[in-house]
Design an enzyme around this catalytic site. Sequence first.
Site, PDB file in Angstrom:
ATOM      1  N   HIS A   1       0.711  -1.218  -0.009  1.00 40.58           N
ATOM      2  CA  HIS A   1       0.126  -0.129  -0.072  1.00 40.58           C
ATOM      3  C   HIS A   1       0.889   1.257  -0.027  1.00 40.58           C
ATOM      4  CE1 HIS A   1      -3.550   2.145  -0.001  1.00 40.58           C
ATOM      5  NE2 HIS A   1      -4.202   1.639   1.085  1.00 40.58           N
ATOM      6  N   GLY A   2       2.087   1.162   0.318  1.00 45.00           N
ATOM      7  CA  GLY A   2       2.962   2.390   0.183  1.00 45.00           C
ATOM      8  C   GLY A   2       3.328   2.636  -1.295  1.00 45.00           C
TER       9      GLY A   2
END
Length: 208
Positions: free
Chosen positions: A187-188
Amino acid sequence: MKVIDIASWKRKEHFEFFSKMKSPYFGFTTEVECTKAYEKAKENGHSFFAYYLHKSMVAVNSVEELKLRIVGDQVILYDEVHGGSTIGRADGTFGFSFFHYSEDFETFNQGLQKEIKSVQNSTGLGISNDVLPINHIRHTTIPWNSFSALLHPTNFDPKECIPKITFGKFNIRDGKKFLPVSVEAHHGLADGIHLAKYIEEFQRQLDM
């Protein structure tokens, strides 16, 4: 290949926030219609698996965020990503495989079929994940069942950054075929909009 300047990156805060988590992966499960793709693959004598896998690889390589990888303390954008997939054997086991991406299906399929034969004639896990280039993307297929949810094993490494895509057995509804697809990413590096772009392009490729 391009090294991202994290300090000026628009995802800087997102990256730092999610990278502190032990399990930063997120994803969703959906369906794509594959009626036309299935018919076209069969008409041309191609494996449907090879055909939709290539379409998936084309779609992956169209989304910049799915080509981002964490290497040490850097985030690197690769020019292209290659393929990896589990390959089943007659004895019920599977092995990992690696194959180079090509936008040309025939070129891609030649390498894929060679790799399939190699894995099917091997034992154990086959190629080690430790020696695979980081600019690949993991695929697996569950050909026995459709699904509406999926759970992957994880080692809870916040720097694990290779996206995972899983396919299932297609459903038939109202004479149309629907292929279940699960897609996950760090998700980064990617958000829901980027996974949605992959699905949108994957569907467009299957409709061609």
